[in-house]
Design a protein around this motif. Structure first.
Motif, PDB file in Angstrom:
ATOM      1  N   LYS A  29       0.823  -1.211   0.000  1.00  0.00           N
ATOM      2  CA  LYS A  29       0.000   0.000   0.000  1.00  0.00           C
ATOM      3  C   LYS A  29       0.857   1.261   0.000  1.00  0.00           C
ATOM      4  O   LYS A  29       0.532   2.243  -0.695  1.00  0.00           O
ATOM      5  CB  LYS A  29      -0.943  -0.004   1.203  1.00  0.00           C
ATOM      6  N   PHE A  30       1.939   1.286   0.775  1.00  0.00           N
ATOM      7  CA  PHE A  30       2.776   2.489   0.797  1.00  0.00           C
ATOM      8  C   PHE A  30       3.625   2.588  -0.467  1.00  0.00           C
ATOM      9  O   PHE A  30       3.949   3.699  -0.910  1.00  0.00           O
ATOM     10  CB  PHE A  30       3.620   2.525   2.055  1.00  0.00           C
ATOM     11  N   SER A  31       3.957   1.464  -1.052  1.00  0.00           N
ATOM     12  CA  SER A  31       4.655   1.499  -2.335  1.00  0.00           C
ATOM     13  C   SER A  31       3.799   2.184  -3.391  1.00  0.00           C
ATOM     14  O   SER A  31       4.300   2.965  -4.222  1.00  0.00           O
ATOM     15  CB  SER A  31       5.006   0.076  -2.777  1.00  0.00           C
ATOM     16  N   GLU A  32       2.504   1.932  -3.358  1.00  0.00           N
ATOM     17  CA  GLU A  32       1.586   2.559  -4.310  1.00  0.00           C
ATOM     18  C   GLU A  32       1.477   4.066  -4.106  1.00  0.00           C
ATOM     19  O   GLU A  32       1.025   4.792  -4.998  1.00  0.00           O
ATOM     20  CB  GLU A  32       0.195   1.924  -4.188  1.00  0.00           C
ATOM     21  N   LEU A  33       1.908   4.553  -2.930  1.00  0.00           N
ATOM     22  CA  LEU A  33       1.816   5.977  -2.617  1.00  0.00           C
ATOM     23  C   LEU A  33       3.153   6.687  -2.754  1.00  0.00           C
ATOM     24  O   LEU A  33       3.353   7.749  -2.167  1.00  0.00           O
ATOM     25  CB  LEU A  33       1.261   6.162  -1.202  1.00  0.00           C
ATOM     26  N   GLY A  34       4.073   6.113  -3.489  1.00  0.00           N
ATOM     27  CA  GLY A  34       5.304   6.821  -3.797  1.00  0.00           C
ATOM     28  C   GLY A  34       6.473   6.531  -2.893  1.00  0.00           C
ATOM     29  O   GLY A  34       7.534   7.158  -3.028  1.00  0.00           O
ATOM     30  N   PHE A  35       6.336   5.583  -1.978  1.00  0.00           N
ATOM     31  CA  PHE A  35       7.466   5.155  -1.158  1.00  0.00           C
ATOM     32  C   PHE A  35       8.240   4.104  -1.965  1.00  0.00           C
ATOM     33  O   PHE A  35       8.101   2.903  -1.757  1.00  0.00           O
ATOM     34  CB  PHE A  35       6.981   4.580   0.171  1.00  0.00           C
ATOM     35  N   ALA A  36       9.049   4.596  -2.898  1.00  0.00           N
ATOM     36  CA  ALA A  36       9.667   3.707  -3.885  1.00  0.00           C
ATOM     37  C   ALA A  36      10.639   2.716  -3.265  1.00  0.00           C
ATOM     38  O   ALA A  36      10.853   1.623  -3.801  1.00  0.00           O
ATOM     39  CB  ALA A  36      10.376   4.539  -4.954  1.00  0.00           C
ATOM     40  N   ASP A  37      11.238   3.097  -2.128  1.00  0.00           N
ATOM     41  CA  ASP A  37      12.238   2.224  -1.511  1.00  0.00           C
ATOM     42  C   ASP A  37      11.661   1.398  -0.366  1.00  0.00           C
ATOM     43  O   ASP A  37      12.418   0.804   0.416  1.00  0.00           O
ATOM     44  CB  ASP A  37      13.418   3.054  -1.004  1.00  0.00           C
ATOM     45  N   VAL A  38      10.347   1.353  -0.220  1.00  0.00           N
ATOM     46  CA  VAL A  38       9.749   0.671   0.927  1.00  0.00           C
ATOM     47  C   VAL A  38      10.103  -0.817   0.889  1.00  0.00           C
ATOM     48  O   VAL A  38      10.086  -1.460  -0.165  1.00  0.00           O
ATOM     49  CB  VAL A  38       8.220   0.893   0.969  1.00  0.00           C
ATOM     50  N   ARG A  39      10.432  -1.369   2.047  1.00  0.00           N
ATOM     51  CA  ARG A  39      10.913  -2.756   2.131  1.00  0.00           C
ATOM     52  C   ARG A  39      10.689  -3.291   3.536  1.00  0.00           C
ATOM     53  O   ARG A  39      10.328  -2.552   4.452  1.00  0.00           O
ATOM     54  CB  ARG A  39      12.402  -2.807   1.790  1.00  0.00           C
TER      55      ARG A  39
ATOM     56  N   ASN B 181      10.219  11.592  -0.744  1.00  0.00           N
ATOM     57  CA  ASN B 181      10.673  12.972  -0.689  1.00  0.00           C
ATOM     58  C   ASN B 181       9.717  13.894  -1.428  1.00  0.00           C
ATOM     59  O   ASN B 181       9.018  13.491  -2.367  1.00  0.00           O
ATOM     60  CB  ASN B 181      12.075  13.104  -1.290  1.00  0.00           C
ATOM     61  N   CYS B 182       9.710  15.150  -0.992  1.00  0.00           N
ATOM     62  CA  CYS B 182       8.943  16.182  -1.681  1.00  0.00           C
ATOM     63  C   CYS B 182       9.901  17.032  -2.516  1.00  0.00           C
ATOM     64  O   CYS B 182      11.123  16.921  -2.366  1.00  0.00           O
ATOM     65  CB  CYS B 182       8.169  17.026  -0.673  1.00  0.00           C
ATOM     66  N   PRO B 183       9.407  17.891  -3.391  1.00  0.00           N
ATOM     67  CA  PRO B 183      10.302  18.648  -4.271  1.00  0.00           C
ATOM     68  C   PRO B 183      11.213  19.636  -3.553  1.00  0.00           C
ATOM     69  O   PRO B 183      12.282  19.966  -4.075  1.00  0.00           O
ATOM     70  CB  PRO B 183       9.319  19.387  -5.197  1.00  0.00           C
ATOM     71  N   ASN B 184      10.803  20.128  -2.386  1.00  0.00           N
ATOM     72  CA  ASN B 184      11.568  21.150  -1.683  1.00  0.00           C
ATOM     73  C   ASN B 184      12.657  20.511  -0.825  1.00  0.00           C
ATOM     74  O   ASN B 184      12.353  19.894   0.195  1.00  0.00           O
ATOM     75  CB  ASN B 184      10.650  21.990  -0.804  1.00  0.00           C
ATOM     76  N   PRO B 185      13.932  20.652  -1.182  1.00  0.00           N
ATOM     77  CA  PRO B 185      14.982  19.999  -0.384  1.00  0.00           C
ATOM     78  C   PRO B 185      15.108  20.571   1.024  1.00  0.00           C
ATOM     79  O   PRO B 185      15.657  19.919   1.914  1.00  0.00           O
ATOM     80  CB  PRO B 185      16.254  20.261  -1.202  1.00  0.00           C
TER      81      PRO B 185
ATOM     82  N   PRO C  56      11.016  20.123   6.048  1.00  0.00           N
ATOM     83  CA  PRO C  56      11.292  19.241   7.185  1.00  0.00           C
ATOM     84  C   PRO C  56      10.935  17.793   6.871  1.00  0.00           C
ATOM     85  O   PRO C  56      10.225  17.510   5.894  1.00  0.00           O
ATOM     86  CB  PRO C  56      10.397  19.803   8.291  1.00  0.00           C
ATOM     87  N   THR C  57      11.432  16.909   7.697  1.00  0.00           N
ATOM     88  CA  THR C  57      11.180  15.469   7.535  1.00  0.00           C
ATOM     89  C   THR C  57      10.300  14.980   8.677  1.00  0.00           C
ATOM     90  O   THR C  57      10.548  15.299   9.846  1.00  0.00           O
ATOM     91  CB  THR C  57      12.501  14.687   7.523  1.00  0.00           C
ATOM     92  N   VAL C  58       9.292  14.202   8.329  1.00  0.00           N
ATOM     93  CA  VAL C  58       8.361  13.639   9.312  1.00  0.00           C
ATOM     94  C   VAL C  58       8.418  12.116   9.212  1.00  0.00           C
ATOM     95  O   VAL C  58       8.322  11.553   8.119  1.00  0.00           O
ATOM     96  CB  VAL C  58       6.922  14.134   9.067  1.00  0.00           C
ATOM     97  N   LEU C  59       8.578  11.459  10.350  1.00  0.00           N
ATOM     98  CA  LEU C  59       8.534   9.997  10.428  1.00  0.00           C
ATOM     99  C   LEU C  59       7.143   9.562  10.854  1.00  0.00           C
ATOM    100  O   LEU C  59       6.621  10.029  11.880  1.00  0.00           O
ATOM    101  CB  LEU C  59       9.570   9.483  11.427  1.00  0.00           C
ATOM    102  N   LEU C  60       6.535   8.681  10.076  1.00  0.00           N
ATOM    103  CA  LEU C  60       5.216   8.124  10.393  1.00  0.00           C
ATOM    104  C   LEU C  60       5.390   6.740  11.007  1.00  0.00           C
ATOM    105  O   LEU C  60       6.062   5.882  10.423  1.00  0.00           O
ATOM    106  CB  LEU C  60       4.365   8.012   9.121  1.00  0.00           C
TER     107      LEU C  60
ATOM    108  N   HIS D 207       9.214  15.959   3.541  1.00  0.00           N
ATOM    109  CA  HIS D 207       9.816  14.649   3.308  1.00  0.00           C
ATOM    110  C   HIS D 207       9.241  13.675   4.336  1.00  0.00           C
ATOM    111  O   HIS D 207       9.050  14.033   5.506  1.00  0.00           O
ATOM    112  CB  HIS D 207      11.332  14.728   3.451  1.00  0.00           C
ATOM    113  N   LEU D 208       8.996  12.465   3.912  1.00  0.00           N
ATOM    114  CA  LEU D 208       8.419  11.453   4.799  1.00  0.00           C
ATOM    115  C   LEU D 208       9.346  10.262   4.956  1.00  0.00           C
ATOM    116  O   LEU D 208      10.018   9.844   4.009  1.00  0.00           O
ATOM    117  CB  LEU D 208       7.082  10.950   4.256  1.00  0.00           C
ATOM    118  N   LYS D 209       9.358   9.727   6.164  1.00  0.00           N
ATOM    119  CA  LYS D 209       9.928   8.415   6.420  1.00  0.00           C
ATOM    120  C   LYS D 209       8.851   7.569   7.098  1.00  0.00           C
ATOM    121  O   LYS D 209       7.930   8.108   7.724  1.00  0.00           O
ATOM    122  CB  LYS D 209      11.179   8.525   7.286  1.00  0.00           C
ATOM    123  N   LEU D 210       8.979   6.275   6.965  1.00  0.00           N
ATOM    124  CA  LEU D 210       7.931   5.359   7.432  1.00  0.00           C
ATOM    125  C   LEU D 210       8.549   4.214   8.208  1.00  0.00           C
ATOM    126  O   LEU D 210       9.573   3.663   7.796  1.00  0.00           O
ATOM    127  CB  LEU D 210       7.171   4.793   6.231  1.00  0.00           C
TER     128      LEU D 210
END
Length: 448
Positions: A48-58, A74-78, A81-85, A143-146
């Protein structure tokens, strides 16, 4: 279309997917359920998270053998901030199947709530993450981390060991620990205080074997009576926990817990009195609380006219922030040893311990969350304590000392998490999805 309308349109998908996830019997205890069930749940989350753009999810294996789903987007703006879910896909066992009014691993709707094991704790929170991100779609401003773990309910510490060794993988400015809930349906809250805990097993020995109560009763010490006498000293007549060396007078400064609401939430009998001489909030979140979890002794059915030579009890001591587990453990052990009557021998085994936690609430993430909850619910955010322990929060705080840790979620009191007939109010999933989406938007634009 605004975020709320998008989320409303997504709710049929939420129900369908939550039903799929609840049907997976992901109890992380191979003695009760095959481990393939947890693997199935982990794969479901990864997909499910892969379908939402988490290309490296494993899937990453942790020290206890459980699988954590990790990934990033990641979002376009380098400079964003980064948020961990965070959430967890493992669930408690259903306990007594006969106490359930519907099949525990089948999502069932009744009176507007969705029933099933994990609907709230914590699979409902996984769906809130997914729904918030679907509502944002390509407009992700941070930016998101999971990380979604698979052994939280068993307390075997797989993710707690994983985090320090993979700090760069999970490092973030704000961490959403979505495994708590609101004060009530429609009353938004963040949990800012967690009790720690100490579990011990105390065994009392009085005789080398059972002896006839008629021939020896009255002079021979009774291990069960000794144990009962010891346990009786752990509370006073008002119900306050009374362990020598532990203060039981602290008070709670956050949101009050109305007594009548607590009585209803806890299912008190009409004749039952609330315990302690503090407020409900004081007793739950600011003071030590001792619970007798179990006693080993002869059962009534099949018992004989004999004196019990030994008896034991499993005790759970919840401790508030400011009290260290080692201090509480030592106080409990010394108390039990000092009051053992009649020269009985006492063995005390430490089973488990965990530190309490208090979140910092003065940073930009909490300001964004307060505004997001106001937007979603139309009322201010309350600050709550929680009696349960989440050891991971302390590990996250130690590993990422500059990160703001936010505990929130869909698990309000009516959810009956860990009990038969667990349920979730779907309006809470919708509202908390909106909270998360708005938080991500607001946090991206909040000055630190």
């Amino acid at each position: 279309m605004d975020l709320k309308e998008r989320i409303t349109g997504l709710m049929p998908q939420v129900r369908e997917e939550l039903a799929e996830l609840v049907a997976i019997r992901s109890v992380a205890d191979p003695r009760q359920y095959p481990p393939e069930e947890c693997r199935h749940a982990a794969d479901w989350v990864r997909t499910k998270f892969s379908e939402l753009g988490f290309a490296d999810v494993r899937l990453e294996e942790t020290a206890d053998g459980s699988l954590a789903v990790v990934g990033s987007r990641n979002c376009p703006n380098p400079q964003a901030p980064t948020v961990l879910l965070y959430a967890h896909y493992d669930v408690q066992p259903p306990l007594d199947d006969t106490a359930w009014k519907s099949p525990p691993f089948e999502l069932t709707e009744k009176d507007g709530r969705w029933y099933g094991r994990g609907t709230a704790d914590c699979k409902g929170n996984i769906l809130a993450h997914l729904t918030a991100l679907r509502a944002l779609d390509d407009e992700l401003p941070v930016h998101l981390k999971l990380v979604v773990e698979g052994s939280e309910e068993q307390g075997t510490g797989g993710l707690e060991a994983f985090v320090p060794d993979h700090a760069d993988l999970l490092r973030a400015d704000a961490i959403l620990v979505c495994d708590t809930g609101n004060a009530a349906v429609g009353r938004p809250a963040a949990t800012v205080s967690l009790r720690g805990m100490v579990n011990v097993v105390v065994t009392v020995h009085a005789l080398t074997s059972e002896v006839h109560s008629g021939m020896f009763g009255g002079a021979a010490p009774d291990a069960l009576a000794a144990l009962v006498a010891m346990l009786a000293t752990l509370r006073d007549s008002a119900g306050n926990t009374t362990i020598t060396g532990l203060d039981n007078t602290d008070t709670w400064s956050g949101e009050p817990y109305p007594p009548e609401q607590f009585r209803a939430d806890a299912g008190l009998l009409d004749s039952a009195r609330l315990l302690g001489d503090g407020t409900v909030s004081d007793m739950l979140w600011a003071r030590p609380a001792l619970t007798i979890l179990g006693i080993d002794c002869p059962p009534v059915l099949g018992s004989a006219a004999a004196i019990a030579p030994r008896a034991r009890a499993r005790l759970n001591l919840r401790i508030p922030p400011g009290l260290e587990p080692a201090q509480a453990q030592q106080a409990l052990i010394e108390h039990l040893r000092s009051i053992a009557p009649w020269g009985t021998a006492v063995d005390i085994e430490l089973e488990a311990s965990g530190a309490p936690f208090r979140a910092r609430t003065d940073g930009p993430a909490y300001r964004a969350l307060d505004a997001a909850m106001q937007d979603a619910y139309g009322r201010p955010m309350a600050l709550l304590g929680q009696g349960g322990s989440i050891p991971l929060c302390n590990v996250l705080a130690d590993t990422f000392p500059d990160a703001e840790i936010i505990m929130m979620g869909v698990e309000e009191p009516q959810a009956l998490i860990h009990a038969p007939n667990e349920s979730v109010d779907p309006t809470e999933i919708a509202a908390m999805s909106l909270v998360e989406a708005r938080f991500l938007q607001l946090y991206a634009n909040t000055d630190s």
